[in-house]
Design an enzyme around this catalytic site. Structure first.
Site, PDB file in Angstrom:
ATOM      1  N   HIS A  47       0.822  -1.216   0.000  1.00  0.00           N
ATOM      2  CA  HIS A  47       0.000   0.000   0.000  1.00  0.00           C
ATOM      3  C   HIS A  47       0.854   1.263   0.000  1.00  0.00           C
ATOM      4  CE1 HIS A  47      -3.588  -2.336   0.520  1.00  0.00           C
ATOM      5  NE2 HIS A  47      -3.132  -2.892   1.621  1.00  0.00           N
ATOM      6  N   ARG A  72       7.553  -5.054   2.891  1.00  0.00           N
ATOM      7  CA  ARG A  72       6.329  -5.797   2.558  1.00  0.00           C
ATOM      8  C   ARG A  72       6.147  -5.763   1.048  1.00  0.00           C
ATOM      9  NH1 ARG A  72       0.319  -4.593   4.923  1.00  0.00           N
ATOM     10  NH2 ARG A  72       0.599  -2.554   3.932  1.00  0.00           N
ATOM     11  N   GLU A 151      -4.854 -12.310   7.567  1.00  0.00           N
ATOM     12  CA  GLU A 151      -5.801 -11.184   7.618  1.00  0.00           C
ATOM     13  C   GLU A 151      -7.161 -11.526   7.029  1.00  0.00           C
ATOM     14  OE1 GLU A 151      -3.724  -7.771   5.870  1.00  0.00           O
ATOM     15  OE2 GLU A 151      -2.899  -8.965   4.270  1.00  0.00           O
ATOM     16  N   ASP A 177      -7.460  -5.355   7.613  1.00  0.00           N
ATOM     17  CA  ASP A 177      -8.087  -6.352   6.737  1.00  0.00           C
ATOM     18  C   ASP A 177      -8.739  -7.466   7.544  1.00  0.00           C
ATOM     19  OD1 ASP A 177      -7.861  -5.581   3.988  1.00  0.00           O
ATOM     20  OD2 ASP A 177      -5.705  -5.755   4.203  1.00  0.00           O
TER      21      ASP A 177
HETATM   22  C1  3PY Z   1      -3.828  -4.459   7.759  1.00  0.00           C
HETATM   23  O1  3PY Z   1      -4.076  -4.004   8.874  1.00  0.00           O
HETATM   24  O2  3PY Z   1      -4.650  -5.050   7.046  1.00  0.00           O
HETATM   25  C2  3PY Z   1      -2.491  -4.307   7.232  1.00  0.00           C
HETATM   26  O3  3PY Z   1      -2.200  -4.845   6.190  1.00  0.00           O
HETATM   27  C3  3PY Z   1      -1.533  -3.449   7.992  1.00  0.00           C
HETATM   28  O4  3PY Z   1      -0.626  -2.832   7.156  1.00  0.00           O
HETATM   29 MG    MG Z   2      -3.797  -5.686   5.096  1.00  0.00          MG
END
Ligand code: 3PY
Ligand code: MG
Length: 256
Positions: A47, A72, A151, A177
């Site tokens: 991101h 990342r 996530e 997420d």
């Molecule tokens: C999330 O919280 O989904 C993340 O990917 C943190 O960067």
């Molecule tokens: Mg995320």
């Protein structure tokens, strides 16, 4: 004198590591985080605005400060994981690892044979580590870390299989997420009670499997709370927001 501890040595040895989060792709900002006291900084290609050239320069800037170099990758871009290792990453976070197959693809890119299928040419990484190439080969599979982001409900269901993949060193929880997918898209609640409960359970299961647990934190209180829940690596402090807040505070402090 004893060798300075590697990032892997710290995380496996029970030390807590707090990493700053670099989204702005400005190498000197990553360096300033290192100079400000962050002993690790994560460059975000999912991101955040980083690309290979900005990571190359930011890793060199971080090396000036002695801070650990983390990154990342974008979703599913395992070729970039290998490439970032070659230019000096000590730890890679891969988003949306939702199945054993995802984890295998990630691990194969991260580890040299016989564990994985990483291709050889880590000249810059060895240089930044101050290692000869044979030493890099001897240590890389143990000391460059692969963290699978958990996530989604699918990832939670597959957690044991993901943790069992050789070459996966641990997990990294994305609470935004996670909350979004747990709610079926209805709400974003990274600090909510259900997200917190699930995150604590993920840390418990990961530590029971003998692996490293990392998590993104929205507040400094969450850093302490997640450490108490068993996490080893906590991300807190994003350059974009830090600069926005500092600029806002500086301007507001001017009484005109
Ligand atoms: C999330 O919280 O989904 C993340 O990917 C943190 O960067
Ligand atoms: Mg995320």
């Amino acid at each position: 004198m004893p060798e300075p501890k590697t990032l892997a040595g710290k995380l496996r040895g029970g030390d807590a590591v707090v990493t700053g989060w670099s989204a702005l792709a400005v190498p000197i900002l990553a360096e300033l985080m290192g100079r400000a006291g962050y002993r690790a900084v994560t460059l975000d290609l999912q991101h955040g605005m980083h690309d290979i050239a900005s990571v190359r320069d930011a890793f060199a800037s971080l090396a000036l400060t002695g801070s650990h170099r983390l990154a990342r990758i974008p979703v599913g871009d395992f070729g970039t994981a290998s490439r970032l290792l070659d230019i000096g990453a000590e730890l890679i976070i891969a988003p949306m690892i939702n199945s054993k197959a995802d984890a295998i693809g990630f691990a194969e890119a991260m580890k040299y044979p016989p564990v994985g299928k990483r291709s050889w040419a880590p000249h810059r990484a060895a240089m930044l580590n101050g290692q000869a190439l044979p030493d890099y080969l001897r240590t890389a599979n143990d000391e460059t870390l692969a963290l699978a982001m958990i996530e989604t409900p699918d990832a939670i269901a597959a957690l044991d299989d993901i943790l069992a993949v050789p070459g996966i060193d641990g997990i990294f929880v994305g609470p935004s997420d996670l909350s979004l997918t747990l709610a079926g898209g209805a709400a974003l609640d990274p600090n909510g009670a259900e997200t917190t409960r699930v995150a604590a359970e993920l840390a418990r299961r990961t530590k029971a499997a003998g692996k490293i647990a990392g998590i993104f934190c929205m507040t400094s209180e969450k850093v302490a709370e997640n450490r108490s829940a068993g996490y080893d690596l906590m991300a807190y402090g994003m350059d974009l927001m830090l600069f926005r807040d500092a600029a806002g505070a500086a301007r507001a402090a001017c009484d005109i």
